[in-house]
Design a protein around this motif. Structure first.
Motif, mmCIF file in Angstrom:
data_model
loop_
_atom_site.group_PDB
_atom_site.id
_atom_site.type_symbol
_atom_site.label_atom_id
_atom_site.label_comp_id
_atom_site.label_asym_id
_atom_site.label_seq_id
_atom_site.Cartn_x
_atom_site.Cartn_y
_atom_site.Cartn_z
ATOM 1 N N LYS A 145 -86.716 48.697 -48.646
ATOM 2 C CA LYS A 145 -88.193 48.356 -48.576
ATOM 3 C C LYS A 145 -89.154 48.975 -49.765
ATOM 4 C CE LYS A 145 -89.709 46.721 -45.474
ATOM 5 N NZ LYS A 145 -89.439 44.883 -44.648
ATOM 6 N N GLY A 146 -89.488 47.725 -50.248
ATOM 7 C CA GLY A 146 -90.879 47.805 -51.043
ATOM 8 C C GLY A 146 -91.661 47.795 -50.939
ATOM 9 N N PHE A 147 -92.348 47.744 -50.155
ATOM 10 C CA PHE A 147 -93.898 47.657 -49.843
ATOM 11 C C PHE A 147 -94.276 47.945 -48.340
ATOM 12 C CE2 PHE A 147 -98.133 46.172 -48.065
ATOM 13 C CZ PHE A 147 -99.086 47.463 -48.535
ATOM 14 N N ARG A 148 -94.403 49.488 -48.188
ATOM 15 C CA ARG A 148 -94.215 49.646 -46.415
ATOM 16 C C ARG A 148 -95.539 49.123 -45.755
ATOM 17 N NH1 ARG A 148 -93.104 54.424 -45.216
ATOM 18 N NH2 ARG A 148 -91.355 54.233 -43.164
ATOM 19 N N ARG A 149 -95.480 48.235 -45.391
ATOM 20 C CA ARG A 149 -96.708 48.588 -44.002
ATOM 21 C C ARG A 149 -96.412 48.674 -42.983
ATOM 22 N NH1 ARG A 149 -94.869 42.165 -44.868
ATOM 23 N NH2 ARG A 149 -94.276 42.851 -42.616
ATOM 24 N N THR A 150 -97.182 48.569 -42.440
ATOM 25 C CA THR A 150 -97.753 49.301 -40.882
ATOM 26 C C THR A 150 -96.737 48.765 -40.706
ATOM 27 O OG1 THR A 150 -100.395 49.327 -40.446
ATOM 28 C CG2 THR A 150 -99.316 49.853 -38.662
ATOM 29 N N ASP A 151 -95.750 47.932 -39.805
ATOM 30 C CA ASP A 151 -94.836 47.259 -39.504
ATOM 31 C C ASP A 151 -93.935 48.396 -39.699
ATOM 32 O OD1 ASP A 151 -94.567 45.999 -41.307
ATOM 33 O OD2 ASP A 151 -93.355 44.630 -39.997
ATOM 34 N N ALA A 152 -93.301 48.481 -41.195
ATOM 35 C CA ALA A 152 -92.401 49.250 -41.576
ATOM 36 C C ALA A 152 -92.244 50.542 -41.051
ATOM 37 C CB ALA A 152 -92.291 49.349 -43.103
ATOM 38 N N GLN A 153 -93.585 51.101 -40.673
ATOM 39 C CA GLN A 153 -92.975 52.385 -40.731
ATOM 40 C C GLN A 153 -93.091 52.275 -39.371
ATOM 41 O OE1 GLN A 153 -97.668 54.091 -41.660
ATOM 42 N NE2 GLN A 153 -97.077 53.620 -44.090
ATOM 43 N N LEU A 154 -93.562 51.665 -38.230
ATOM 44 C CA LEU A 154 -93.129 51.634 -36.992
ATOM 45 C C LEU A 154 -91.814 51.132 -36.994
ATOM 46 C CD1 LEU A 154 -95.860 49.867 -35.800
ATOM 47 C CD2 LEU A 154 -95.708 51.667 -35.069
ATOM 48 N N LYS A 155 -91.146 50.567 -37.421
ATOM 49 C CA LYS A 155 -89.456 50.377 -37.775
ATOM 50 C C LYS A 155 -88.470 52.033 -37.799
ATOM 51 C CE LYS A 155 -89.989 45.243 -38.709
ATOM 52 N NZ LYS A 155 -90.202 44.543 -40.535
ATOM 53 N N ALA A 156 -89.330 52.421 -39.267
ATOM 54 C CA ALA A 156 -88.631 53.451 -39.573
ATOM 55 C C ALA A 156 -88.703 54.632 -38.607
ATOM 56 C CB ALA A 156 -88.951 53.388 -40.447
ATOM 57 N N GLU A 157 -89.871 54.847 -38.032
ATOM 58 C CA GLU A 157 -90.298 55.554 -37.142
ATOM 59 C C GLU A 157 -89.446 55.633 -35.193
ATOM 60 O OE1 GLU A 157 -94.049 56.926 -34.611
ATOM 61 O OE2 GLU A 157 -94.512 57.365 -35.983
ATOM 62 N N THR A 158 -89.257 54.178 -35.106
ATOM 63 C CA THR A 158 -88.307 54.101 -33.896
ATOM 64 C C THR A 158 -86.964 54.803 -34.384
ATOM 65 O OG1 THR A 158 -90.033 51.984 -33.035
ATOM 66 C CG2 THR A 158 -87.959 51.844 -32.312
ATOM 67 N N MET A 159 -86.307 53.930 -35.469
ATOM 68 C CA MET A 159 -84.631 54.348 -35.803
ATOM 69 C C MET A 159 -84.807 55.583 -35.375
ATOM 70 S SD MET A 159 -83.320 51.812 -35.743
ATOM 71 C CE MET A 159 -82.025 51.938 -36.297
ATOM 72 N N ARG A 160 -85.654 56.548 -36.140
ATOM 73 C CA ARG A 160 -85.179 57.886 -36.349
ATOM 74 C C ARG A 160 -85.752 58.600 -35.238
ATOM 75 N NH1 ARG A 160 -87.886 57.371 -41.578
ATOM 76 N NH2 ARG A 160 -86.094 57.506 -43.065
ATOM 77 N N LYS A 161 -86.324 58.562 -34.200
ATOM 78 C CA LYS A 161 -87.032 59.166 -33.472
ATOM 79 C C LYS A 161 -86.820 58.461 -32.178
ATOM 80 C CE LYS A 161 -91.423 61.284 -35.413
ATOM 81 N NZ LYS A 161 -92.444 60.868 -34.997
ATOM 82 N N LEU A 162 -86.463 57.815 -30.842
ATOM 83 C CA LEU A 162 -85.798 57.094 -30.588
ATOM 84 C C LEU A 162 -84.578 56.241 -30.660
ATOM 85 C CD1 LEU A 162 -89.169 54.976 -29.908
ATOM 86 C CD2 LEU A 162 -88.368 57.227 -28.423
ATOM 87 N N TRP A 163 -84.333 55.457 -31.426
ATOM 88 C CA TRP A 163 -82.253 54.762 -31.271
ATOM 89 C C TRP A 163 -81.700 55.304 -31.716
ATOM 90 C CZ3 TRP A 163 -78.158 53.101 -33.951
ATOM 91 C CH2 TRP A 163 -77.621 51.783 -33.771
ATOM 92 N N VAL A 164 -81.919 56.278 -33.365
ATOM 93 C CA VAL A 164 -80.149 57.109 -33.333
ATOM 94 C C VAL A 164 -80.504 58.043 -32.349
ATOM 95 C CG1 VAL A 164 -79.486 58.733 -35.096
ATOM 96 C CG2 VAL A 164 -81.092 56.287 -35.654
ATOM 97 N N PRO A 165 -81.280 59.195 -32.195
ATOM 98 C CA PRO A 165 -81.153 59.722 -30.633
ATOM 99 C C PRO A 165 -80.872 59.561 -29.644
ATOM 100 C CG PRO A 165 -83.105 60.169 -31.968
ATOM 101 C CD PRO A 165 -82.570 58.842 -32.539
ATOM 102 N N GLY A 166 -81.426 58.016 -28.922
ATOM 103 C CA GLY A 166 -80.601 57.923 -27.865
ATOM 104 C C GLY A 166 -78.916 56.868 -28.379
ATOM 105 N N VAL A 167 -78.041 56.712 -29.119
ATOM 106 C CA VAL A 167 -77.366 55.916 -29.439
ATOM 107 C C VAL A 167 -76.730 57.170 -29.346
ATOM 108 C CG1 VAL A 167 -77.149 55.711 -31.746
ATOM 109 C CG2 VAL A 167 -75.980 53.666 -30.400
ATOM 110 N N ASN A 168 -76.545 57.948 -30.298
ATOM 111 C CA ASN A 168 -75.920 59.377 -29.863
ATOM 112 C C ASN A 168 -75.746 59.670 -29.031
ATOM 113 O OD1 ASN A 168 -75.200 58.824 -33.309
ATOM 114 N ND2 ASN A 168 -77.198 59.872 -33.734
ATOM 115 N N ASN A 169 -76.871 59.708 -28.230
ATOM 116 C CA ASN A 169 -77.172 61.131 -26.835
ATOM 117 C C ASN A 169 -75.953 60.042 -26.053
ATOM 118 O OD1 ASN A 169 -77.613 62.769 -25.151
ATOM 119 N ND2 ASN A 169 -78.403 61.517 -23.856
ATOM 120 N N LEU A 170 -76.072 58.400 -26.303
ATOM 121 C CA LEU A 170 -75.012 57.889 -25.047
ATOM 122 C C LEU A 170 -72.946 57.901 -25.677
ATOM 123 C CD1 LEU A 170 -76.383 53.979 -25.143
ATOM 124 C CD2 LEU A 170 -76.458 55.986 -22.961
ATOM 125 N N GLY A 171 -73.567 58.637 -27.121
ATOM 126 C CA GLY A 171 -72.110 57.877 -26.782
ATOM 127 C C GLY A 171 -71.058 57.209 -26.885
ATOM 128 N N GLY A 172 -69.723 57.195 -27.661
ATOM 129 C CA GLY A 172 -68.585 56.331 -27.599
ATOM 130 C C GLY A 172 -69.172 54.651 -28.452
#
Length: 151
Positions: free
Chosen positions: A93-120
């Motif tokens: 990402k070159g220019f980070r608009r607000t949506d880019a920040q929301l995407k990164a935050e979703t990945m770091r705080k929700l998706w990655v912890p969620g998929v790792n917690n599911l296992g498999g």
């Protein structure tokens, strides 16, 4: 199998099961070059036509985030005597608009912890690269940091 009019980067069959990276920017070409050259990259793919997407919200509005790359790293992690690669979702990402920040935050705080917690589904992480001239060094730091975390 899909058609595109975008520029392409020919991949090495030793690192990528898809013969081309469809480029949205020169930055993405640089990342493909870096990923192919790094000895701890087992494989990588541009997330083009793969249907890998992550839902996120902007207030009450639901959106879909389509990350740029998925990289499998040999970070030295072993489970039951077998290598256990780390899957890294990568955003360029070159220019980070607000949506880019929301995407990164979703990945770091929700998706990655969620998929790792599911296992498999293996182990997952997220990385965002925002400086063209630092992609190689930033990727090397990421690999070093995750590798040292498994020593």
């Amino acid at each position: 199998n899909f058609a595109t009019s975008k520029p392409l980067y020919a991949t090495s069959p030793l690192r990528c099961h898809v013969n081309y990276v469809v480029l949205d920017s020169d930055w993405e070409a640089e990342f493909a070059r870096v990923a192919e050259a790094h000895p701890q990259v087992l494989s990588y793919v541009k997330n083009q036509g793969l249907a890998f997407e992550v839902p996120y919200r902007d207030g009450m509005i639901q959106h879909r985030y389509i990350p740029d790359y998925i990289v499998r790293l040999d970070d030295g992690h072993v489970v039951d005597g077998a290598p256990d690669p780390l899957n890294v979702v990568v955003e360029i990402k070159g220019f980070r608009r607000t949506d880019a920040q929301l995407k990164a935050e979703t990945m770091r705080k929700l998706w990655v912890p969620g998929v790792n917690n599911l296992g498999g589904f293996g182990r997952w992480a997220f990385a965002e690269f925002t400086d063209l001239f630092e992609i190689e060094a930033a990727f090397a730091r990421l690999v070093r940091d995750v590798t040292e975390g498994n020593s």
